[in-house]
Scaffold this active site. Structure first.
Site, PDB file in Angstrom:
ATOM      1  N   PRO A 110      33.542  23.048  10.065  1.00  0.00           N
ATOM      2  CA  PRO A 110      33.825  23.429  11.454  1.00  0.00           C
ATOM      3  C   PRO A 110      33.259  24.815  11.750  1.00  0.00           C
ATOM      4  CG  PRO A 110      35.799  23.658  10.086  1.00  0.00           C
ATOM      5  CD  PRO A 110      34.738  23.076   9.213  1.00  0.00           C
ATOM      6  N   GLN A 161      39.600  20.730  13.529  1.00  0.00           N
ATOM      7  CA  GLN A 161      39.996  21.968  12.862  1.00  0.00           C
ATOM      8  C   GLN A 161      40.806  22.778  13.854  1.00  0.00           C
ATOM      9  OE1 GLN A 161      38.561  25.128  13.867  1.00  0.00           O
ATOM     10  NE2 GLN A 161      39.982  26.200  12.522  1.00  0.00           N
ATOM     11  N   TYR A 163      42.807  26.200  14.985  1.00  0.00           N
ATOM     12  CA  TYR A 163      43.312  27.572  14.943  1.00  0.00           C
ATOM     13  C   TYR A 163      44.587  27.503  15.761  1.00  0.00           C
ATOM     14  CZ  TYR A 163      38.803  29.310  13.231  1.00  0.00           C
ATOM     15  OH  TYR A 163      37.671  29.546  12.487  1.00  0.00           O
ATOM     16  N   LYS A 280      42.880  24.791   5.406  1.00  0.00           N
ATOM     17  CA  LYS A 280      41.539  25.279   5.039  1.00  0.00           C
ATOM     18  C   LYS A 280      41.590  26.796   4.874  1.00  0.00           C
ATOM     19  CE  LYS A 280      36.820  25.621   6.865  1.00  0.00           C
ATOM     20  NZ  LYS A 280      36.750  27.007   7.370  1.00  0.00           N
ATOM     21  N   HIS A 304      35.742  31.026   3.980  1.00  0.00           N
ATOM     22  CA  HIS A 304      35.127  31.161   5.305  1.00  0.00           C
ATOM     23  C   HIS A 304      33.706  31.718   5.153  1.00  0.00           C
ATOM     24  CE1 HIS A 304      36.876  30.919   9.485  1.00  0.00           C
ATOM     25  NE2 HIS A 304      35.669  31.332   9.759  1.00  0.00           N
ATOM     26  N   ARG A 307      33.095  35.443   5.372  1.00  0.00           N
ATOM     27  CA  ARG A 307      33.137  36.126   6.666  1.00  0.00           C
ATOM     28  C   ARG A 307      34.483  36.792   6.946  1.00  0.00           C
ATOM     29  NH1 ARG A 307      29.126  34.294  10.331  1.00  0.00           N
ATOM     30  NH2 ARG A 307      30.471  34.009  12.145  1.00  0.00           N
ATOM     31  N   SER A 336      31.783  27.059   1.329  1.00  0.00           N
ATOM     32  CA  SER A 336      31.398  28.477   1.196  1.00  0.00           C
ATOM     33  C   SER A 336      30.250  28.673   0.217  1.00  0.00           C
ATOM     34  CB  SER A 336      32.576  29.376   0.786  1.00  0.00           C
ATOM     35  OG  SER A 336      33.579  29.352   1.784  1.00  0.00           O
TER      36      SER A 336
HETATM   37  C1  GLV Z   1      34.687  31.893  12.960  1.00  0.00           C
HETATM   38  O1  GLV Z   1      35.140  30.941  12.410  1.00  0.00           O
HETATM   39  C2  GLV Z   1      33.794  32.807  12.412  1.00  0.00           C
HETATM   40  O2  GLV Z   1      33.633  32.861  11.190  1.00  0.00           O
HETATM   41  O3  GLV Z   1      33.172  33.541  13.191  1.00  0.00           O
END
Ligand code: GLV
Length: 420
Positions: A110, A161, A163, A280, A304, A307, A336
């Site tokens: 996602p 996904q 948030y 996740k 992620h 990030r 990742s």
């Molecule tokens: C959002 O999911 C990002 O990593 O910017």
């Protein structure tokens, strides 16, 4: 390669490897392959195509990119041990995820706000995912309405996904829309209450939603529309404020804790008639155990893509620890740092049941929209199919730790591969 191999007629997935031949043949017909899919070249091409903001957002990592670098380095310490004279003429890349029979153990991770990479945003991506029969995960930070993405994905396997806002009525509305749109799993991301500190993005005010871009998923939600009216925000005349209100509900910076999760699981199960629920962003063994205890169906071991937390453990190393602890109790997925078929194979060998890729198809989307996504993903599938052939695996169930020779963890700070 000979396109008449008999396995073509018996395998349950297309002979992806033929995409190699198709590209080798092209110059005889006065054509050239559409672009180079080497990950480094993809990055260079995408950078040329994107605006500065698009490029920064796609390529940025948390802090000094140490987690991103560790993600890539971790793949280097595992080496595949090829097996010879295996009858891979009977090979198949098929996989299964949450009851869906799919083309390979590879899915679209996602990724939000695709409109900054292509004017059609998530639509061409969802379309190609369906075409290739690979699962598509649609992000709450996506920049198209849920219903439009569902339509573009047709009868393809798709997951939503989440948030999770701190507004339960809004959360329920999003989940209902996902259920109505045929999304067959809910994947709650738990590592991003807000974006990590990404220097370039901060320095360039690079947050599209605050500039009136990408809030379509929210603007098309009946409960969020009610919230806008309550706040006196007209999205037509106040797009920046409307976009900001939406994203401040999504990346609100206010953590949820474990206590909230049973409510979400029950809500999702009730709305969806018992479809799978996953977390996740899991990197710790304790968290993986908690996910099992609390009744999750799956976890995505992910940082992620580097990030969020700078200087974190490599996601592939986390995978190894987590699989040892919960392997048979929960469906373990991974993302990742994946940049090629050999990375997919390594993650499977370490115990992941399914592997998601992100930046690869984002670069494809940025370079050439729908064609670009298709080229990148078909190339990855061909790479995977060929890898099974040349390394001696007939199917993914044969891939386990005996496929690898693994070296000690030792990650000196190498010169970074930019954002690869
Ligand atoms: C959002 O999911 C990002 O990593 O910017």
């Amino acid at each position: 390669m000979d396109t008449k191999g008999p396995n073509k007629n018996t395998r349950s997935t297309p002979q992806w490897a033929e995409y190699q031949r198709e590209n080798f043949w092209k110059s005889n017909e006065g054509q050239v392959p559409i672009f180079d899919t080497d990950p480094g070249s993809l990055e260079v091409l995408a950078k040329k195509k994107l605006t500065q903001n698009g490029w920064y957002y796609a390529s940025s990592n948390a802090g000094q990119s140490y987690t991103h670098t560790a993600n890539r380095q971790a793949f280097y310490r595992h080496r595949i041990i090829p097996r010879m004279l295996v009858d891979t003429n009977t090979r198949d890349t098929a996989a299964e995820i949450f009851g869906h029979k799919v083309s390979a153990p590879i899915g679209f991770a996602p990724i939000g706000i695709n409109r900054i990479y292509n004017p059609l945003g998530e639509l061409p991506v969802a379309k190609v995912a369906k075409e290739l029969n690979l699962p598509y995960c649609f992000s709450t930070a996506g920049s198209q309405p849920i219903e439009d993405v569902a339509k573009a994905n047709g009868d393809g396997p798709r997951f939503f996904q989440l948030y999770m806002p701190h507004d339960d009525e809004l959360t329920i509305s999003l989940l209902k829309r996902a259920v109505d749109g045929g999304f067959t799993a809910c994947i709650l991301t738990v590592d991003t209450w807000q974006l990590g500190w990404r220097h370039n993005d901060v320095n360039t005010s690079n947050y599209a939603f605050y500039h009136g871009i990408g809030a379509d998923l929210g603007l098309s939600d009946p409960i969020f529309q009610k919230r806008l009216v309550e706040a006196g925000i007209d999205p037509k005349t106040m797009p920046n404020e409307a976009g900001a209100k939406w994203i401040d509900n999504v990346w609100h910076g206010r953590a949820h804790s474990w206590e909230k999760i049973p409510w979400l699981i029950n809500t999702w199960k009730e709305l969806s008639g018992g479809k799978p629920f996953c977390l996740k962003g899991i990197q710790s063994v304790d968290d993986a155990r908690k996910a099992v205890e609390i009744g999750c169906d799956g976890i995505v071991v992910s940082n992620h893509a580097g990030r969020q937390v700078d200087g974190a453990i490599a996601s592939l190393d986390a995978l190894e620890n987590i699989v040892d602890a919960v392997r048979d109790k929960i469906y373990v997925m991974f993302d990742s740092g994946v940049r090629g078929a050999s990375d997919v194979l390594k993650a499977l060998a370490l115990g992941a049941k399914f592997v998601f890729v992100g930046r690869l198809w984002i670069w494809g989307l940025s370079i050439m929209g729908e064609h670009g996504v298709r080229h990148v993903m078909k190339s990855l599938l061909a790479d995977f199919d060929i890898l099974l052939n040349v390394a001696g695996f007939q199917n993914i169930s044969q891939i386990d730790r005996s496929a690898l020779e693994s070296y000690e963890k030792s990650y000196p700070l190498l010169q970074q591969e930019s954002c690869l």
